[in-house]
Design a protein around this motif. Sequence first.
Motif, PDB file in Angstrom:
ATOM      1  N   LEU A   1       0.815  -1.209   0.000  1.00 47.15           N
ATOM      2  CA  LEU A   1       0.000   0.000   0.000  1.00 47.15           C
ATOM      3  C   LEU A   1       0.854   1.266   0.000  1.00 47.15           C
ATOM      4  O   LEU A   1       2.006   1.269   0.452  1.00 47.15           O
ATOM      5  CB  LEU A   1      -0.979   0.004   1.175  1.00 47.15           C
ATOM      6  CG  LEU A   1      -0.474  -0.043   2.599  1.00 47.15           C
ATOM      7  CD1 LEU A   1      -0.136   1.360   3.108  1.00 47.15           C
ATOM      8  CD2 LEU A   1      -1.557  -0.636   3.489  1.00 47.15           C
ATOM      9  N   GLY A   2       0.249   2.308  -0.536  1.00 48.21           N
ATOM     10  CA  GLY A   2       0.806   3.643  -0.431  1.00 48.21           C
ATOM     11  C   GLY A   2      -0.029   4.398   0.586  1.00 48.21           C
ATOM     12  O   GLY A   2      -1.260   4.289   0.581  1.00 48.21           O
ATOM     13  N   ALA A   3       0.611   5.111   1.485  1.00 40.37           N
ATOM     14  CA  ALA A   3      -0.115   5.913   2.487  1.00 40.37           C
ATOM     15  C   ALA A   3       0.434   7.332   2.388  1.00 40.37           C
ATOM     16  O   ALA A   3       1.649   7.532   2.452  1.00 40.37           O
ATOM     17  CB  ALA A   3       0.094   5.339   3.879  1.00 40.37           C
ATOM     18  N   TYR A   4      -0.447   8.291   2.212  1.00 38.53           N
ATOM     19  CA  TYR A   4      -0.014   9.640   1.871  1.00 38.53           C
ATOM     20  C   TYR A   4      -0.460  10.644   2.926  1.00 38.53           C
ATOM     21  O   TYR A   4      -1.615  10.634   3.354  1.00 38.53           O
ATOM     22  CB  TYR A   4      -0.569  10.022   0.496  1.00 38.53           C
ATOM     23  CG  TYR A   4      -0.278   8.956  -0.545  1.00 38.53           C
ATOM     24  CD1 TYR A   4       1.018   8.773  -1.030  1.00 38.53           C
ATOM     25  CD2 TYR A   4      -1.284   8.092  -0.991  1.00 38.53           C
ATOM     26  CE1 TYR A   4       1.291   7.775  -1.955  1.00 38.53           C
ATOM     27  CE2 TYR A   4      -1.015   7.086  -1.914  1.00 38.53           C
ATOM     28  CZ  TYR A   4       0.283   6.939  -2.394  1.00 38.53           C
ATOM     29  OH  TYR A   4       0.561   5.938  -3.299  1.00 38.53           O
ATOM     30  N   LYS A   5       0.486  11.480   3.340  1.00 39.41           N
ATOM     31  CA  LYS A   5       0.177  12.535   4.307  1.00 39.41           C
ATOM     32  C   LYS A   5      -0.163  13.793   3.522  1.00 39.41           C
ATOM     33  O   LYS A   5       0.731  14.478   3.014  1.00 39.41           O
ATOM     34  CB  LYS A   5       1.374  12.778   5.234  1.00 39.41           C
ATOM     35  CG  LYS A   5       1.135  13.871   6.274  1.00 39.41           C
ATOM     36  CD  LYS A   5       2.307  13.956   7.238  1.00 39.41           C
ATOM     37  CE  LYS A   5       2.122  15.045   8.276  1.00 39.41           C
ATOM     38  NZ  LYS A   5       3.211  15.067   9.272  1.00 39.41           N
ATOM     39  N   LEU A   6      -1.402  14.047   3.391  1.00 37.73           N
ATOM     40  CA  LEU A   6      -1.852  15.184   2.602  1.00 37.73           C
ATOM     41  C   LEU A   6      -2.461  16.227   3.518  1.00 37.73           C
ATOM     42  O   LEU A   6      -2.993  15.895   4.579  1.00 37.73           O
ATOM     43  CB  LEU A   6      -2.906  14.727   1.591  1.00 37.73           C
ATOM     44  CG  LEU A   6      -2.421  13.678   0.592  1.00 37.73           C
ATOM     45  CD1 LEU A   6      -3.587  13.150  -0.225  1.00 37.73           C
ATOM     46  CD2 LEU A   6      -1.363  14.266  -0.317  1.00 37.73           C
ATOM     47  N   PRO A   7      -2.386  17.484   3.126  1.00 39.02           N
ATOM     48  CA  PRO A   7      -3.033  18.514   3.931  1.00 39.02           C
ATOM     49  C   PRO A   7      -4.536  18.239   4.007  1.00 39.02           C
ATOM     50  O   PRO A   7      -5.111  17.731   3.052  1.00 39.02           O
ATOM     51  CB  PRO A   7      -2.770  19.801   3.151  1.00 39.02           C
ATOM     52  CG  PRO A   7      -1.696  19.483   2.171  1.00 39.02           C
ATOM     53  CD  PRO A   7      -1.751  18.020   1.920  1.00 39.02           C
ATOM     54  N   ALA A   8      -5.133  18.565   5.123  1.00 37.47           N
ATOM     55  CA  ALA A   8      -6.579  18.371   5.270  1.00 37.47           C
ATOM     56  C   ALA A   8      -7.312  19.197   4.227  1.00 37.47           C
ATOM     57  O   ALA A   8      -6.967  20.360   3.995  1.00 37.47           O
ATOM     58  CB  ALA A   8      -7.009  18.775   6.667  1.00 37.47           C
ATOM     59  N   PRO A   9      -8.303  18.608   3.564  1.00 35.80           N
ATOM     60  CA  PRO A   9      -9.032  19.374   2.550  1.00 35.80           C
ATOM     61  C   PRO A   9      -9.799  20.521   3.187  1.00 35.80           C
ATOM     62  O   PRO A   9     -10.278  20.416   4.321  1.00 35.80           O
ATOM     63  CB  PRO A   9      -9.987  18.340   1.946  1.00 35.80           C
ATOM     64  CG  PRO A   9     -10.088  17.256   2.960  1.00 35.80           C
ATOM     65  CD  PRO A   9      -8.819  17.255   3.740  1.00 35.80           C
ATOM     66  N   LYS A  10      -9.872  21.611   2.448  1.00 30.73           N
ATOM     67  CA  LYS A  10     -10.621  22.757   2.957  1.00 30.73           C
ATOM     68  C   LYS A  10     -12.111  22.472   2.828  1.00 30.73           C
ATOM     69  O   LYS A  10     -12.578  22.050   1.770  1.00 30.73           O
ATOM     70  CB  LYS A  10     -10.254  24.015   2.162  1.00 30.73           C
ATOM     71  CG  LYS A  10      -8.866  24.530   2.491  1.00 30.73           C
ATOM     72  CD  LYS A  10      -8.534  25.763   1.678  1.00 30.73           C
ATOM     73  CE  LYS A  10      -7.104  26.204   1.982  1.00 30.73           C
ATOM     74  NZ  LYS A  10      -6.644  27.241   1.068  1.00 30.73           N
ATOM     75  N   VAL A  11     -12.825  22.693   3.897  1.00 33.19           N
ATOM     76  CA  VAL A  11     -14.273  22.465   3.870  1.00 33.19           C
ATOM     77  C   VAL A  11     -14.961  23.823   3.818  1.00 33.19           C
ATOM     78  O   VAL A  11     -14.674  24.702   4.632  1.00 33.19           O
ATOM     79  CB  VAL A  11     -14.730  21.676   5.121  1.00 33.19           C
ATOM     80  CG1 VAL A  11     -16.231  21.445   5.089  1.00 33.19           C
ATOM     81  CG2 VAL A  11     -13.976  20.355   5.206  1.00 33.19           C
ATOM     82  N   ALA A  12     -15.850  23.971   2.863  1.00 32.25           N
ATOM     83  CA  ALA A  12     -16.532  25.262   2.681  1.00 32.25           C
ATOM     84  C   ALA A  12     -17.276  25.662   3.947  1.00 32.25           C
ATOM     85  O   ALA A  12     -17.978  24.854   4.560  1.00 32.25           O
ATOM     86  CB  ALA A  12     -17.512  25.166   1.513  1.00 32.25           C
ATOM     87  N   GLY A  13     -17.087  26.889   4.367  1.00 37.07           N
ATOM     88  CA  GLY A  13     -17.841  27.393   5.507  1.00 37.07           C
ATOM     89  C   GLY A  13     -17.215  27.069   6.861  1.00 37.07           C
ATOM     90  O   GLY A  13     -17.717  27.480   7.886  1.00 37.07           O
ATOM     91  N   VAL A  14     -16.125  26.313   6.847  1.00 37.96           N
ATOM     92  CA  VAL A  14     -15.485  25.963   8.118  1.00 37.96           C
ATOM     93  C   VAL A  14     -14.131  26.653   8.181  1.00 37.96           C
ATOM     94  O   VAL A  14     -13.323  26.552   7.255  1.00 37.96           O
ATOM     95  CB  VAL A  14     -15.295  24.429   8.244  1.00 37.96           C
ATOM     96  CG1 VAL A  14     -14.561  24.085   9.525  1.00 37.96           C
ATOM     97  CG2 VAL A  14     -16.642  23.734   8.197  1.00 37.96           C
ATOM     98  N   THR A  15     -13.894  27.362   9.237  1.00 37.01           N
ATOM     99  CA  THR A  15     -12.572  27.969   9.411  1.00 37.01           C
ATOM    100  C   THR A  15     -11.879  27.328  10.589  1.00 37.01           C
ATOM    101  O   THR A  15     -12.519  26.874  11.534  1.00 37.01           O
ATOM    102  CB  THR A  15     -12.694  29.484   9.664  1.00 37.01           C
ATOM    103  OG1 THR A  15     -13.566  29.680  10.772  1.00 37.01           O
ATOM    104  CG2 THR A  15     -13.243  30.203   8.452  1.00 37.01           C
ATOM    105  N   SER A  16     -10.572  27.283  10.486  1.00 35.56           N
ATOM    106  CA  SER A  16      -9.836  26.702  11.611  1.00 35.56           C
ATOM    107  C   SER A  16      -8.592  27.516  11.886  1.00 35.56           C
ATOM    108  O   SER A  16      -8.205  28.344  11.081  1.00 35.56           O
ATOM    109  CB  SER A  16      -9.459  25.253  11.291  1.00 35.56           C
ATOM    110  OG  SER A  16      -8.673  25.225  10.127  1.00 35.56           O
TER     111      SER A  16
END
Lengths: 276, 75
Positions: free
Chosen positions: A261-276
């Motif tokens: 398997l390949g396991a990838y550390k990707l940035p969390a996707p931006k969710v519309a309307g949610v700020t962090s």
Amino acid sequence: MKPLTGMVLCSRYAYSGIMKDEEIIQVVKKHYSKVATNGTGCCDSCGCDAGPEDIGRMIGYSDEELANVPEANLGLGCGNPLALGNIMEGDTVLDLGSGAGFDCFLAARKVGRSGKVIGVDMTDGMLELARKNAEKHGFGNVEFRKGYIHQLPVDDNSIDVIISNCVINLAPDKLAVYRDAYRVLKKNGRMYVSDIVLLAELSEEQKSDPDLVAGCVGGALLMDDYLAIVKKAGFRVEILHEDRDISKIQYDGLPLMSLKLGAYKLPAPKVAGVTS
Amino acid sequence: MHLNTVSHGMPDNMKHQMLDNICCPVCKEALSLKAEKENDVEILAGFLTCKKCKFDYLIQEGIPNLLPPELQKTM
């Protein structure tokens, strides 16, 4: 790391009951210390005649790769993690459970002088072998550290590529292993793993059989459970290959396969309307 | 911590750069190196001390023992 045919039949450890994490670690350590000394994964009485080179070829290494540092190939893998994805010049590569260093030395060729390779292993005998092999073949871009793969002595966000070949099944806490792998990878870092997963549940006796534990079977998880753990650690997962024949050839027909398997550390996707 | 430079080698000062991404396995704090025996290419013996928990991780024959402190005696 894997057992050879017949290992199941020759239990050398008297044991009964469910194993605790520390007991599992000791069983694995004892087994691979012996392998490091004897230079083979095979138990004394199994009668199998496949050598490390034959096994290496069967699980996906090219002749050229097998010729790189042949004495570092102990025939303990269940795939070729280096063939699963790109390792680029200049990358920092981490090998979880580096053994005698075979995969580290292949990675070292790929990363070149501007990159480096770190092997982590908990077995003194393996680390000594790996270091001797590095010295003999002049690999200046490889270093080995004694440590646990679930408590890595490696900084956060410092690794481009993690590889691991048939080792994570041996770890009592696989979620801790994948979480720590996620921690040390850089953003957009990638992990290529070859490991044993189960196709059917084992009995409690099988799970507690020290030979099966050391032989990459007893501690293996069902594939769905395994993949759930990798995802829970934060990775995006891609199944790259499944080898079901390995069971017939090397594992006495037990219900398992080698999963790549390949396991990838990707940035969390931006969710519309949610700020962090 | 093998830093041999025979044919795939690096500059001598690389042996200290190799410590760049090493850390305490427990608290993940940086480690400071006290080399006791080294050659041109490798640190053979010494200590890596955690800047936070102050534990001395031993380097022997070129390999640092970075198992968690409480398990070093039994390992």
